[in-house]
Scaffold this motif. Sequence first.
Motif, PDB file in Angstrom:
ATOM      1  N   ALA A 260      50.683  34.841  -2.801  1.00  0.00           N
ATOM      2  CA  ALA A 260      50.576  33.927  -1.654  1.00  0.00           C
ATOM      3  C   ALA A 260      51.978  33.532  -1.200  1.00  0.00           C
ATOM      4  O   ALA A 260      52.364  32.364  -1.234  1.00  0.00           O
ATOM      5  CB  ALA A 260      49.743  32.711  -2.011  1.00  0.00           C
ATOM      6  N   THR A 261      52.753  34.535  -0.798  1.00  0.00           N
ATOM      7  CA  THR A 261      54.155  34.357  -0.441  1.00  0.00           C
ATOM      8  C   THR A 261      54.462  35.085   0.856  1.00  0.00           C
ATOM      9  O   THR A 261      54.054  36.237   1.036  1.00  0.00           O
ATOM     10  CB  THR A 261      55.066  34.916  -1.555  1.00  0.00           C
ATOM     11  N   VAL A 262      55.177  34.409   1.735  1.00  0.00           N
ATOM     12  CA  VAL A 262      55.640  35.001   2.988  1.00  0.00           C
ATOM     13  C   VAL A 262      57.158  34.919   2.995  1.00  0.00           C
ATOM     14  O   VAL A 262      57.723  33.844   2.801  1.00  0.00           O
ATOM     15  CB  VAL A 262      55.062  34.234   4.207  1.00  0.00           C
ATOM     16  N   THR A 263      57.812  36.048   3.198  1.00  0.00           N
ATOM     17  CA  THR A 263      59.260  36.062   3.373  1.00  0.00           C
ATOM     18  C   THR A 263      59.539  36.497   4.802  1.00  0.00           C
ATOM     19  O   THR A 263      58.999  37.500   5.269  1.00  0.00           O
ATOM     20  CB  THR A 263      59.942  37.017   2.371  1.00  0.00           C
ATOM     21  N   LEU A 264      60.356  35.730   5.501  1.00  0.00           N
ATOM     22  CA  LEU A 264      60.620  35.995   6.910  1.00  0.00           C
ATOM     23  C   LEU A 264      62.083  35.727   7.218  1.00  0.00           C
ATOM     24  O   LEU A 264      62.791  35.108   6.431  1.00  0.00           O
ATOM     25  CB  LEU A 264      59.716  35.125   7.794  1.00  0.00           C
ATOM     26  N   THR A 265      62.517  36.179   8.375  1.00  0.00           N
ATOM     27  CA  THR A 265      63.883  35.928   8.820  1.00  0.00           C
ATOM     28  C   THR A 265      63.837  35.159  10.126  1.00  0.00           C
ATOM     29  O   THR A 265      63.236  35.618  11.105  1.00  0.00           O
ATOM     30  CB  THR A 265      64.657  37.245   9.020  1.00  0.00           C
ATOM     31  N   ALA A 266      64.445  33.986  10.128  1.00  0.00           N
ATOM     32  CA  ALA A 266      64.609  33.210  11.361  1.00  0.00           C
ATOM     33  C   ALA A 266      65.856  33.762  12.046  1.00  0.00           C
ATOM     34  O   ALA A 266      66.934  33.795  11.464  1.00  0.00           O
ATOM     35  CB  ALA A 266      64.766  31.730  11.052  1.00  0.00           C
TER      36      ALA A 266
ATOM     37  N   VAL B  87      51.696  31.357   8.516  1.00  0.00           N
ATOM     38  CA  VAL B  87      52.926  30.772   9.042  1.00  0.00           C
ATOM     39  C   VAL B  87      53.195  31.337  10.425  1.00  0.00           C
ATOM     40  O   VAL B  87      53.100  32.543  10.645  1.00  0.00           O
ATOM     41  CB  VAL B  87      54.132  31.079   8.121  1.00  0.00           C
ATOM     42  N   THR B  88      53.546  30.452  11.364  1.00  0.00           N
ATOM     43  CA  THR B  88      53.957  30.860  12.709  1.00  0.00           C
ATOM     44  C   THR B  88      55.362  30.366  12.953  1.00  0.00           C
ATOM     45  O   THR B  88      55.662  29.187  12.729  1.00  0.00           O
ATOM     46  CB  THR B  88      52.999  30.306  13.791  1.00  0.00           C
TER      47      THR B  88
ATOM     48  N   LEU C 286      58.355  31.196   1.989  1.00  0.00           N
ATOM     49  CA  LEU C 286      57.355  30.134   1.972  1.00  0.00           C
ATOM     50  C   LEU C 286      56.222  30.618   1.084  1.00  0.00           C
ATOM     51  O   LEU C 286      55.734  31.748   1.249  1.00  0.00           O
ATOM     52  CB  LEU C 286      56.836  29.843   3.380  1.00  0.00           C
ATOM     53  N   LYS C 287      55.828  29.795   0.107  1.00  0.00           N
ATOM     54  CA  LYS C 287      54.792  30.224  -0.819  1.00  0.00           C
ATOM     55  C   LYS C 287      53.928  29.053  -1.246  1.00  0.00           C
ATOM     56  O   LYS C 287      54.316  27.893  -1.103  1.00  0.00           O
ATOM     57  CB  LYS C 287      55.400  30.902  -2.037  1.00  0.00           C
TER      58      LYS C 287
END
Length: 143
Positions: free
Chosen positions: A42-48, A137-138, A116-117
């Motif tokens: 349950a983990t989201v890795t993203l780049t802003a 996540v948005t 985010l997890k």
Amino acid sequence: MPILAGQTVTAGQLNRLQPKVYWAQGSGSIVGPATNADIPSATVTLTAETAGATYTAVCTFDTNVTLNGSGTWLGRMALDGVGQNPVSTMNEPTAPGRAASTQTYSGTLTAGSHTLKLIASPQLNQVTQGVNSSILVTIYEVV
């Protein structure tokens, strides 16, 4: 920043106009007692792309109570390893039972990579069911 009349618009600006959505479903289980344990998968890795990008997150948790006991189950989102508030809670019932709870989050990010997890703190005789837990996540970039 607004796009002005007559302005030359870059591809990067156009790409940032559209919100980006990320979703992850958990797997496995966390058997209590545990404190701020990661819900597997349950983990989201993203780049802003820009400083000041904002996010909203909807987090859903599934908790199963296997036997009588006492204590309050806690679930929350962690941003870059730091547990966020508010928490999602479930009080221990006097008999076995199950509950789904949800919590929402909102904030601002710096430019760069972020994780985010979902994390959970089940008490004795509580199990967090990862397969029924998820994070949505948005990201809204600065144009």
